[in-house]
Structures are given as structure tokens and as C-alpha cells.
Design a protein around this motif. Sequence first.
Motif, PDB file in Angstrom:
ATOM      1  N   TYR A   1       0.854  -1.187   0.000  1.00 34.86           N
ATOM      2  CA  TYR A   1       0.000   0.000   0.000  1.00 34.86           C
ATOM      3  C   TYR A   1       0.893   1.241   0.000  1.00 34.86           C
ATOM      4  CZ  TYR A   1      -3.121  -3.658   1.632  1.00 34.86           C
ATOM      5  OH  TYR A   1      -3.814  -4.829   1.761  1.00 34.86           O
ATOM      6  N   PRO A   2       1.359   1.679  -1.175  1.00 37.68           N
ATOM      7  CA  PRO A   2       2.331   2.774  -1.245  1.00 37.68           C
ATOM      8  C   PRO A   2       1.893   4.078  -0.590  1.00 37.68           C
ATOM      9  CG  PRO A   2       2.061   1.722  -3.392  1.00 37.68           C
ATOM     10  CD  PRO A   2       1.035   1.126  -2.481  1.00 37.68           C
ATOM     11  N   ALA A   3       0.589   4.300  -0.446  1.00 36.69           N
ATOM     12  CA  ALA A   3       0.118   5.525   0.207  1.00 36.69           C
ATOM     13  C   ALA A   3       0.247   5.442   1.734  1.00 36.69           C
ATOM     14  CB  ALA A   3      -1.333   5.806  -0.175  1.00 36.69           C
ATOM     15  N   ALA A   4       0.461   4.246   2.260  1.00 39.02           N
ATOM     16  CA  ALA A   4       0.610   4.050   3.705  1.00 39.02           C
ATOM     17  C   ALA A   4       2.082   4.247   4.080  1.00 39.02           C
ATOM     18  CB  ALA A   4       0.129   2.661   4.109  1.00 39.02           C
ATOM     19  N   ILE A   5       2.351   5.294   4.838  1.00 34.32           N
ATOM     20  CA  ILE A   5       3.724   5.651   5.219  1.00 34.32           C
ATOM     21  C   ILE A   5       3.951   5.275   6.686  1.00 34.32           C
ATOM     22  CG2 ILE A   5       5.398   7.539   5.395  1.00 34.32           C
ATOM     23  CD1 ILE A   5       4.441   6.857   2.508  1.00 34.32           C
ATOM     24  N   TYR A   6       5.014   4.520   6.931  1.00 33.70           N
ATOM     25  CA  TYR A   6       5.314   4.082   8.295  1.00 33.70           C
ATOM     26  C   TYR A   6       5.641   5.272   9.195  1.00 33.70           C
ATOM     27  CZ  TYR A   6       5.175  -0.801   7.081  1.00 33.70           C
ATOM     28  OH  TYR A   6       4.739  -2.039   6.697  1.00 33.70           O
TER      29      TYR A   6
END
Length: 116
Positions: free
Chosen positions: A31-36
Motif C-alpha cells: 500500500y504505497p500511500a501508507a507511510i510508516y
Amino acid sequence: MSEDLFSALDHLAATSTVVIDRPRGSAHPRYPAAIYPLDYGYLDGTVSADGDGIDLFRGSAVGNGVVAMAVIADIDKKDVEVKILLDCTADEIGTAAAFLRDTLGLGITVLRREVS
């Protein structure tokens, strides 16, 4: 009873190498939009239910040890996992929980270590 669990998790963390393979600010691989929001990785040399190392979030409170654990249910993967929260502040525990729940859409419960 939970202190025995946290003592065992402290031992695992102290006797394993922490590998951070998704540094804070990096994108989730699926999920590239989910940033750690925190460093994320695993304990090398350990085995979790999925056959990989025990997952963890590492915070900024160095020396706090394992302060919480998150039990998650991933409906898409049809599995349940445990993630430990290592050296996290109370705010960072909330941040990790919100990331798992709100950003990734996972069912989650957090067990916090009792402090005296």
C-alpha cells in the motif's frame, strides 16, 4: 500474568538483532500511500506464526524495552499476527495502533505493559 509475557519478550528483544527493513517515513510495500510513522522491522533469528521474524515497531524511548504488543487480524491475508512495540513512548504506541487500524484497516487490540 502479563508481566511473564513481557519479560519473555524483553529477553527475545535483548538476545536478538533488531532489523529495521522499513524505516520511519518509508512506504508500505503493498500500500504505497501508507507511510510508516515509526521504524518497522523484525527480530532476526526469531520465528512468528507466518514463519518470518517477530515483527516490531521501534520508537524513540531507548531503554524502555517492550512496552506493548499489538495483536492484529488481517482479513485479506486471513491471518492473525503479533507485533511488539519496542522502546516506544505512550504517544508512539497510539501512533502505531492508529497506523495499523486506520491506515491499514486491520483489526487490532493493544496490550500495554503495566508500569508501577
